[in-house]
Design a protein around this motif. Sequence first.
Motif, PDB file in Angstrom:
ATOM      1  N   PRO A  49      -2.634 -20.161 -14.143  1.00 48.25           N
ATOM      2  CA  PRO A  49      -1.722 -19.060 -13.835  1.00 48.25           C
ATOM      3  C   PRO A  49      -1.083 -19.214 -12.464  1.00 48.25           C
ATOM      4  CG  PRO A  49      -3.990 -18.379 -13.498  1.00 48.25           C
ATOM      5  CD  PRO A  49      -4.045 -19.752 -14.090  1.00 48.25           C
ATOM      6  N   VAL A  50       0.099 -18.655 -12.337  1.00 53.10           N
ATOM      7  CA  VAL A  50       0.812 -18.635 -11.057  1.00 53.10           C
ATOM      8  C   VAL A  50       1.182 -17.198 -10.737  1.00 53.10           C
ATOM      9  CG1 VAL A  50       1.707 -20.982 -11.246  1.00 53.10           C
ATOM     10  CG2 VAL A  50       2.992 -19.094 -12.258  1.00 53.10           C
ATOM     11  N   GLU A  51       1.524 -16.948  -9.492  1.00 49.40           N
ATOM     12  CA  GLU A  51       1.799 -15.582  -9.073  1.00 49.40           C
ATOM     13  C   GLU A  51       3.249 -15.172  -9.287  1.00 49.40           C
ATOM     14  OE1 GLU A  51       0.434 -15.377  -5.075  1.00 49.40           O
ATOM     15  OE2 GLU A  51      -1.691 -15.419  -5.629  1.00 49.40           O
ATOM     16  N   TYR A  52       4.122 -16.188  -9.498  1.00 49.58           N
ATOM     17  CA  TYR A  52       5.532 -15.879  -9.722  1.00 49.58           C
ATOM     18  C   TYR A  52       6.048 -16.735 -10.864  1.00 49.58           C
ATOM     19  CZ  TYR A  52       5.134 -13.602  -5.212  1.00 49.58           C
ATOM     20  OH  TYR A  52       4.729 -12.785  -4.183  1.00 49.58           O
ATOM     21  N   ASP A  53       6.877 -16.136 -11.713  1.00 53.93           N
ATOM     22  CA  ASP A  53       7.451 -16.850 -12.847  1.00 53.93           C
ATOM     23  C   ASP A  53       8.320 -18.001 -12.328  1.00 53.93           C
ATOM     24  OD1 ASP A  53       9.042 -17.671 -15.046  1.00 53.93           O
ATOM     25  OD2 ASP A  53       8.741 -15.734 -16.021  1.00 53.93           O
TER      26      ASP A  53
END
Length: 313
Positions: A49-53
């Motif tokens: 997962p990442v914090e920003y698309d």
Amino acid sequence: MPEVLKAPLVVEFPFTRSLGPVQSAFLTGLREQVVLGVRTADGRTLVPPVEYDPATAEELRDLVEVAPTGTVTTWAWNHEPRRGQPLATPFAWVLVRLDGADTGLLHALDAPGPDAVRSGMRVRVRWARERSGAITDIACFEPYDGAAAEPAGHDGRFEDMVTGIVAPARLDYVYSPGRAQAAYIAGLAERRTVGERCPSCRKVYVPSRGACPTCGVATSEQVEVGPRGTVTTYCIVNIKAKNLDIEVPYVYAHIALDGADLALHGRIGGIPYDEVRMGLRVEPVWSEGGRYPDHYRPTGEPDADYETYKEML
């Protein structure tokens, strides 16, 4: 032909970073044998997962559990594992799209050989026996011919969340000095400090790099400098370095050796750290069998006048 000098060198340091809520949940989940992704506004699930698309830059917080089983999308065989890699025996680097995810997770696949690996093969997570909240909690992937695992629907909330990680950064390489630096090193073996004079500006640089840093012309005339010199600037070190058997605090200084036009650095000893000062006259102290000065100590001479070293600050 003169001997070509070379030596293995390692640059290594620990990189410490804090984690945001998404990465914190992901790594804490690995510790608890749960794989989490993050869902985007258009319904894609990103793992890791990442914090920003990455497509829209929109902030992402919707955590969703995916299965520990998946499909290899691409791979490369590693014939000679290196220090710190997941497995000690040859393995495949693989991108795995876990069941329920839309992106690939990079990790190692434990396989007997490259003929046993293919895109499209099914694999599952092999968990490490001891887990701490790091990507290494996944020991590796392993071939799997069963049905897709069913995630329990974990929401990403755990007790005792992982809030930071320490990632070691390391560079191993072989260093080979050129002609000028080889002469400098050979001089040190004889307890001599050898620099080179620029044929244009006539300044003497030590250690020399084979060219004048001011004029840009090649240097070849060797000049012995020192052994005494003058402290130009210095700093007090209060943090003990790994594998360096020197008690803190101690002083590291730039020292302008007599006859040189460029200051080199060295440790100052034989004097309390709070008595070191600019202009202090020093001389080298060689350890038994040492190939370079262990440290520099005061000579007892009067301090040098500032005008004599101000150009080398």
